[in-house]
Design a protein around this motif. Structure first.
Motif, PDB file in Angstrom:
ATOM      1  N   VAL A 148      -4.133   3.895  21.581  1.00  0.00           N
ATOM      2  CA  VAL A 148      -5.371   4.984  20.548  1.00  0.00           C
ATOM      3  C   VAL A 148      -5.789   6.070  20.167  1.00  0.00           C
ATOM      4  N   GLY A 149      -6.335   6.176  19.132  1.00  0.00           N
ATOM      5  CA  GLY A 149      -6.278   7.263  18.736  1.00  0.00           C
ATOM      6  C   GLY A 149      -6.967   7.453  17.205  1.00  0.00           C
ATOM      7  N   GLN A 150      -5.944   8.300  16.560  1.00  0.00           N
ATOM      8  CA  GLN A 150      -6.483   8.930  14.846  1.00  0.00           C
ATOM      9  C   GLN A 150      -5.124   9.238  14.216  1.00  0.00           C
ATOM     10  N   ILE A 151      -5.209   8.592  13.180  1.00  0.00           N
ATOM     11  CA  ILE A 151      -4.189   8.663  11.746  1.00  0.00           C
ATOM     12  C   ILE A 151      -5.132   9.610  11.070  1.00  0.00           C
ATOM     13  N   GLU A 152      -3.918  10.521  11.099  1.00  0.00           N
ATOM     14  CA  GLU A 152      -4.851  12.345   9.743  1.00  0.00           C
ATOM     15  C   GLU A 152      -4.235  11.811   8.497  1.00  0.00           C
ATOM     16  N   GLY A 153      -4.838  12.239   7.423  1.00  0.00           N
ATOM     17  CA  GLY A 153      -4.157  12.529   5.985  1.00  0.00           C
ATOM     18  C   GLY A 153      -5.220  12.772   5.332  1.00  0.00           C
ATOM     19  N   GLY A 154      -4.409  13.308   3.920  1.00  0.00           N
ATOM     20  CA  GLY A 154      -5.391  13.759   3.205  1.00  0.00           C
ATOM     21  C   GLY A 154      -6.781  14.239   3.190  1.00  0.00           C
ATOM     22  N   GLY A 155      -6.555  14.835   3.962  1.00  0.00           N
ATOM     23  CA  GLY A 155      -8.348  15.250   4.882  1.00  0.00           C
ATOM     24  C   GLY A 155      -8.717  14.744   5.679  1.00  0.00           C
ATOM     25  N   GLN A 156      -8.499  13.755   5.883  1.00  0.00           N
ATOM     26  CA  GLN A 156      -9.282  11.849   6.268  1.00  0.00           C
ATOM     27  C   GLN A 156      -8.302  11.684   7.664  1.00  0.00           C
ATOM     28  N   PHE A 186      -8.501 -12.141  25.018  1.00  0.00           N
ATOM     29  CA  PHE A 186      -9.286 -10.836  24.088  1.00  0.00           C
ATOM     30  C   PHE A 186      -9.681 -11.283  22.875  1.00  0.00           C
ATOM     31  N   GLY A 187      -9.455 -11.949  22.060  1.00  0.00           N
ATOM     32  CA  GLY A 187      -9.246 -12.214  20.340  1.00  0.00           C
ATOM     33  C   GLY A 187      -8.853 -11.724  19.740  1.00  0.00           C
ATOM     34  N   LEU A 188      -7.706 -10.747  19.321  1.00  0.00           N
ATOM     35  CA  LEU A 188      -6.786 -10.566  19.368  1.00  0.00           C
ATOM     36  C   LEU A 188      -6.003 -10.849  18.441  1.00  0.00           C
ATOM     37  N   TRP A 189      -6.078 -10.131  17.049  1.00  0.00           N
ATOM     38  CA  TRP A 189      -5.661 -11.300  15.667  1.00  0.00           C
ATOM     39  C   TRP A 189      -4.235  -9.812  15.572  1.00  0.00           C
ATOM     40  N   LEU A 190      -3.418 -11.269  14.617  1.00  0.00           N
ATOM     41  CA  LEU A 190      -2.357 -10.283  14.547  1.00  0.00           C
ATOM     42  C   LEU A 190      -2.111  -9.925  12.621  1.00  0.00           C
ATOM     43  N   ASP A 191      -1.258  -8.680  13.504  1.00  0.00           N
ATOM     44  CA  ASP A 191      -1.316  -7.608  12.146  1.00  0.00           C
ATOM     45  C   ASP A 191       0.067  -6.784  12.012  1.00  0.00           C
ATOM     46  N   VAL A 192       0.919  -7.081  10.864  1.00  0.00           N
ATOM     47  CA  VAL A 192       1.917  -6.579  10.605  1.00  0.00           C
ATOM     48  C   VAL A 192       2.035  -5.007  10.507  1.00  0.00           C
ATOM     49  N   ARG A 193       0.656  -4.758   9.279  1.00  0.00           N
ATOM     50  CA  ARG A 193       0.933  -3.198   8.954  1.00  0.00           C
ATOM     51  C   ARG A 193       1.007  -2.201  10.415  1.00  0.00           C
ATOM     52  N   SER A 194       2.346  -1.698   9.553  1.00  0.00           N
ATOM     53  CA  SER A 194       2.246   0.274  10.746  1.00  0.00           C
ATOM     54  C   SER A 194       1.127   1.028  10.599  1.00  0.00           C
ATOM     55  N   LYS A 195       1.784   1.928  11.359  1.00  0.00           N
ATOM     56  CA  LYS A 195       0.734   3.297  11.243  1.00  0.00           C
ATOM     57  C   LYS A 195       1.431   3.793   9.876  1.00  0.00           C
ATOM     58  N   ALA A 196       2.762   3.972  10.054  1.00  0.00           N
ATOM     59  CA  ALA A 196       3.051   4.858   8.388  1.00  0.00           C
ATOM     60  C   ALA A 196       2.887   3.812   6.735  1.00  0.00           C
ATOM     61  N   GLU A 197       2.467   2.656   7.944  1.00  0.00           N
ATOM     62  CA  GLU A 197       1.717   1.882   6.104  1.00  0.00           C
ATOM     63  C   GLU A 197       0.040   2.304   6.085  1.00  0.00           C
ATOM     64  N   ARG A 198      -0.695   2.874   7.065  1.00  0.00           N
ATOM     65  CA  ARG A 198      -1.774   2.800   6.757  1.00  0.00           C
ATOM     66  C   ARG A 198      -2.302   4.267   7.107  1.00  0.00           C
ATOM     67  N   GLY A 199      -0.901   5.183   7.117  1.00  0.00           N
ATOM     68  CA  GLY A 199      -1.211   6.311   7.205  1.00  0.00           C
ATOM     69  C   GLY A 199      -0.403   6.965   5.754  1.00  0.00           C
ATOM     70  N   ASP A 200      -0.497   6.264   4.997  1.00  0.00           N
ATOM     71  CA  ASP A 200       0.462   6.797   3.868  1.00  0.00           C
ATOM     72  C   ASP A 200      -0.502   6.305   3.045  1.00  0.00           C
ATOM     73  N   ARG A 201      -1.252   5.616   3.179  1.00  0.00           N
ATOM     74  CA  ARG A 201      -3.092   4.908   1.908  1.00  0.00           C
ATOM     75  C   ARG A 201      -4.267   5.882   2.008  1.00  0.00           C
ATOM     76  N   LEU A 202      -4.194   6.422   3.797  1.00  0.00           N
ATOM     77  CA  LEU A 202      -4.716   7.588   4.099  1.00  0.00           C
ATOM     78  C   LEU A 202      -4.399   9.267   3.542  1.00  0.00           C
ATOM     79  N   ALA A 203      -2.913   9.413   3.005  1.00  0.00           N
ATOM     80  CA  ALA A 203      -3.055  10.367   2.588  1.00  0.00           C
ATOM     81  C   ALA A 203      -2.878  10.167   1.129  1.00  0.00           C
ATOM     82  N   ARG A 204      -2.521   8.818   0.849  1.00  0.00           N
ATOM     83  CA  ARG A 204      -3.361   9.306  -0.993  1.00  0.00           C
ATOM     84  C   ARG A 204      -4.775   8.558  -1.744  1.00  0.00           C
ATOM     85  N   GLY A 205      -5.419   8.667  -0.601  1.00  0.00           N
ATOM     86  CA  GLY A 205      -6.997   8.289  -0.882  1.00  0.00           C
ATOM     87  C   GLY A 205      -6.894   6.786  -1.337  1.00  0.00           C
ATOM     88  N   VAL A 206      -6.177   5.571  -1.009  1.00  0.00           N
ATOM     89  CA  VAL A 206      -6.205   4.592  -0.904  1.00  0.00           C
ATOM     90  C   VAL A 206      -6.539   3.445   0.353  1.00  0.00           C
TER      91      VAL A 206
END
Length: 316
Positions: A148-156, A186-206
């Motif tokens: 639980v927390g947050q990813i920070e990149g690209g000012g977002q 708990f109604g979980l759903w599988l997601d193979v995307r890593s924090k690194a993938e999501r952080g990379d997008r955030l840094a690029r603003g996409v």
């Protein structure tokens, strides 16, 4: 080292109950602050590598992760760096991964692109509280980790609320069994995307990822490997659809990948008689790529668990 794990997103309505259930499993909590590095043109991200320095309690660890089979297995090497001095991170050094499979693969990647370790720079960071516990399941020891927390990149910033199941020892079937029980509860759903993938997008603003190239399944391989090859691009895209981030091109690519997966399953009827029924379900899903909710439903998650089990070595 190969890391065997599955990661899931947690619906908002189930978060408090899941956190309480994990606390009941004799858990401990650790604050993890990490800094991720890449070249300016995202060479590592495009090749599915993640390179980070992470503060874990009072110490730092440098970690390199690389592409595994695209399902549950990833290359990983951790290099503990000792006690931290305040919040100041130690200097990055690829020498810490020298001679490891992940390290060799990264150096080769940089060399092919005409780049050097000096081209690596900070791209984004994460601040996560991890609540984790070890649980026994069907002869396996599995670590559950609620992040639980947050990813920070690209000012977002991007919130994180997900749970990972990582195999510590024993058969992978035990991990699958335990993860399925928690998914149902708990109604979980599988997601193979890593924090690194999501952080990379955030840094690029996409917000949207790239469209994966079509996969060619080698019919000469053992059937479990064929299933793994066909399933990997599907799972790479379903998280995008479930989170309502997929572009039309990604949805079309998902439909095509599902068609390849269905054909692969039908070819394995002599290995796994239930494969024909699964193939019919997969074919039906190919017509529902614009339906967001279907990718979070329990029945769809159960299908992924069946296919993951069939992709394990030794099936059939």
């Amino acid at each position: 080292m190969q890391e065997i794990e599955l990661k899931f997103q947690i619906p908002p309505a189930a978060r408090a109950l899941l956190a309480e259930a994990l606390r009941d499993a004799t858990s401990t909590s650790t604050r993890l602050r990490a800094r991720y590095f890449d070249t300016d043109d995202r060479l590592l991200a495009r090749a599915a590598f993640a390179l980070r320095l992470r503060q874990e309690g009072e110490g730092w660890v440098q970690t390199l992760k690389g592409r595994g089979d695209g399902l549950m297995v990833r290359l990983e090497h951790n290099a503990p760096l000792g006690t931290a001095s305040g919040d100041e991170a130690p200097a990055l050094s690829l020498e810490r991964h020298a001679g490891t499979p992940a390290g060799v693969a990264l150096i080769a990647l940089l060399a092919r692109a005409g780049r050097t370790p000096a081209d690596l720079a900070l791209q984004f960071s994460t601040d996560i509280t991890r609540t984790h516990a070890e649980v026994q399941a069907e002869g396996a020891v599995v670590e559950l980790a609620l992040d639980v927390g947050q990813i920070e990149g690209g000012g977002q910033t991007l919130p994180v609320w997900e749970i990972e199941f990582e195999l510590v020892s024993g058969p992978a079937e035990g991990l699958l069994s335990l993860a399925y029980l928690w998914t149902e509860a708990f109604g979980l759903w599988l997601d193979v995307r890593s924090k690194a993938e999501r952080g990379d997008r955030l840094a690029r603003g996409v917000t949207q990822g790239e469209v994966p190239a079509p996969v060619s399944v080698d019919a000469g391989q053992p059937w479990p490997r064929q299933v793994a090859a066909a399933l990997a691009p599907v799972l790479a895209l379903v998280g995008e659809v479930a989170e309502e981030l997929a572009s039309p091109a990604q949805r079309v690519a998902l439909a095509q990948a599902l068609g390849t997966l269905a054909a692969t399953l039908r070819a394995g009827v002599l290995v796994q008689p239930q494969a024909v029924g699964a193939a019919d379900t997969v074919s039906a899903l190919a017509g529902l790529v614009f339906d967001t909710a279907i990718w979070r439903r329990a029945g769809t998650q159960a299908l992924w668990f069946n296919l993951l089990e069939w992709s394990l070595p030794g099936v059939g």
